[in-house]
Design an enzyme around this catalytic site. Structure first.
Site: not given
Length: 587
Positions: A193, A386
């Protein structure tokens, strides 16, 4: 000075009045002409002209005023809708009077998946035996990828061509924050991430570099394979040409058979005249995307069975807003489709890098409710990552292109301690009175405490667990299985299929067909789009002020404008975010 200010205000006012008067007048003319030309007759020996130079591909544009969408008085990027382009190509294939397509797309701006979808439409057009000819003065990597589906490609003898592989550059702001004495505090879950990396590092982490290289190579290899097939060049040869940038002058492109000639546009027009059997002095009948779409008749117009395509394009944000995927707005659109008895299935068309975790959950919930009543199919565009993947997880079936960018199942939050900037740079101090130990929780005017860190990190981890649960339930897999391909890692569509994050490779049309089959209406249905497109003048009024602001910013910042926009986007980071590592621009 006041006098000069008043003069400037009058000048600006006159400019705005003149521009608005022009568009009002143009609107009246457009309404009159559109009503007069509602039924366009395509002449014999016609060529469909697709002039995409300098235009940017979006999911949808108004087919009632496509020329307006391409006009920007302030020099902004013109847009063209994927849906409108595909419809024009299909209509041209079916119309006997259309003999070929002339493409000018050297500087066309589009994501790889969007180009793939257009190439497929053009490939289908070629099956009719009609010709496609391309011409450009300068070919970008993407422009050439699209044009390579043509029978023949020509470039201006003094033009340029880019064919050297894909690159994605990331801008880092750590040094800037250090100079400003602003301390970013990161909360995240997932080794990959890396959306926060530009704020805390001065270069890519090893994990970020690895994942970027992985999907970037996959996308580039896919494009080379497609070009190899279209141009009849071996994959090994075209890979070497691309990797070593062997096209360094236009004669190289001709030698390696990437193009068919170094010609001027008038020579290409003469070539098409020959194909059409016309004389040297004859003119070619051409028709634009606008005209040919007006000539076509909507299929199954009387069918009561409807497939609702809900177009979700942009950042995912809470509330209501235009130009993004706003949770309240999309919740209502999904609810409309769910409660409409004529809507037999829903296709969610996703083109989003993600955004707010809360907004994603709100949209997911409404899609989950819809999936309990009728088939819900997700169709991924150039990027569905995402939050874009989060909302797609509610679908029964997920369809993506091989070169879609997806995945990035992770979560993060950012907090900035601006005490150094306020105290040391600006001479500003603060004081506080509070009733509880944490009443000033996460204030930007002081350093964050260890207790605050632990509380917020726990909230982020809980948000990640919810994300994993949504995906695991949607994919009918365990959370442990999903974790192996999650951790915020980005995948290409091909990779996502292999990892079970995607069910089928294909485009929007494939997703619609799957939806119709699952609904049992494969032989009788029509497609409707949500949200409904606004009239062009209403869009103009809502976008006018923004266009002025963007024009001014571009003039002031020049080449630094993209960096400014990246910093400006941080203001959207409210609460926990499920978003792409960064805005991936492939060049």
């Amino acid at each position: 000075m006041r006098f000069l200010g008043n003069v400037l205000a009058v000048i600006v006012g006159l400019l705005i009045f003149s521009v608005m008067s022009f568009f009002i007048f143009a609107g009246i003319i457009a309404v009159i002409s559109s009503s007069a030309d509602s039924d366009v007759n395509v002449k014999e020996n016609t060529v469909l002209l697709l002039n995409l130079e300098g235009r940017q591909l979006v999911e949808r544009s108004s087919e009632d005023d496509p020329d307006f969408s391409s006009f920007n008085v302030f020099g902004g990027v013109s847009t063209v809708g994927l849906t409108s382009l595909k419809r024009a190509i299909e209509t041209a294939k079916e119309n006997e009077n259309v003999k070929g397509i002339f493409i000018k797309a050297g500087t066309f701006s589009a994501g790889q998946a969007g180009i793939k979808e257009l190439r497929d439409a053009l490939k289908d057009f070629k099956s009719s035996g009609k010709f496609i000819v391309s011409y450009g003065e300068y070919y970008t990597e993407g422009g050439y990828f699209l044009s390579s589906i043509s029978d023949e490609i020509y470039i201006n003898p003094s033009g340029l061509m880019e064919f050297n592989g894909f690159a994605s550059e990331v801008v880092f702001f750590k040094g800037m924050f250090e100079k400003l004495e602003i301390e970013p505090q990161v909360f995240r879950v997932g080794d990959f991430k890396s959306a926060v990396e530009p704020f805390i590092l001065d270069k890519m982490s090893d994990s970020s570099r690895m994942q970027t290289a992985s999907f970037l190579n996959d996308l580039n290899n896919f494009a080379l394979n497609e070009i190899s097939e279209s141009r009849g060049i071996s994959l090994d040869s075209i890979t070497e040409i691309n990797n070593k940038m062997l096209v360094r002058k236009l004669s190289d492109a001709l030698e390696y058979k990437l193009i068919d000639g170094l010609w001027y546009e008038d020579q290409v027009i003469d070539l098409m005249k020959e194909k059409l059997g016309l004389g040297e002095e004859d003119n070619i009948n051409t028709i634009t995307m606008t005209g040919i779409n007006r000539s076509s008749k909507t299929k199954n117009l009387t069918s009561k069975n409807r497939i609702a395509v809900i177009v979700a394009e942009g950042d995912i944000v809470s509330g209501k807003s235009e130009g993004s995927i706003a949770s309240d707005t999309f919740k209502e659109e999904i609810k409309k489709a769910r409660k409409n008895k004529d809507v037999k299935a829903i296709v969610l068309r996703v083109n989003s890098p993600g955004g707010s975790a809360l907004a994603s959950e709100v949209i997911w919930r409404e899609l989950d409710l819809a999936s309990k009543e009728k088939p819900v199919i997700a169709s991924m565009g150039e990027v569905a990552a995402s939050g874009g993947y989060y909302i797609a997880a509610a679908a029964d079936t997920i369809v993506a292109q091989p070169n879609t960018i997806t995945g990035s199942i992770g979560i993060f939050a950012l907090w900035f301690n601006a005490q150094g900037l306020l105290n040391n740079k600006m001479g500003i101090t603060t004081d506080v009175v509070k009733t509880g130990e944490l009443s000033d929780f996460l204030t930007p005017t002081r350093k964050i405490s260890e207790m605050e860190k632990s509380i917020f990190q726990a909230q982020v981890e809980e948000g990640y667990d919810v994300f994993l649960t949504r995906v695991a339930d949607g994919r009918n897999r365990s959370k442990e299985e999903i974790m192996k391909v999650a951790s915020g890692r980005v995948w290409s569509g091909n990779q996502a299929l292999a990892n079970g994050l995607v069910d089928v490779l294909g485009g929007l049309d494939d997703a619609v067909k799957i939806a119709a089959e699952k609904a049992g209406v494969a032989d009788d249905y029509r497609v409707i789009y949500y949200p409904q497109a606004k009239p062009w003048f209403e869009r103009f009024l809502s976008e006018f002020s923004n266009d002025v602001q963007v024009f001014y910013q571009r003039q002031q910042l020049g080449t630094f404008y993209p960096i400014y926009k990246q910093v400006e986007s941080v203001k959207k980071y409210e609460g926990m975010m499920v978003r792409m590592p960064y805005d991936i621009v492939i060049r």
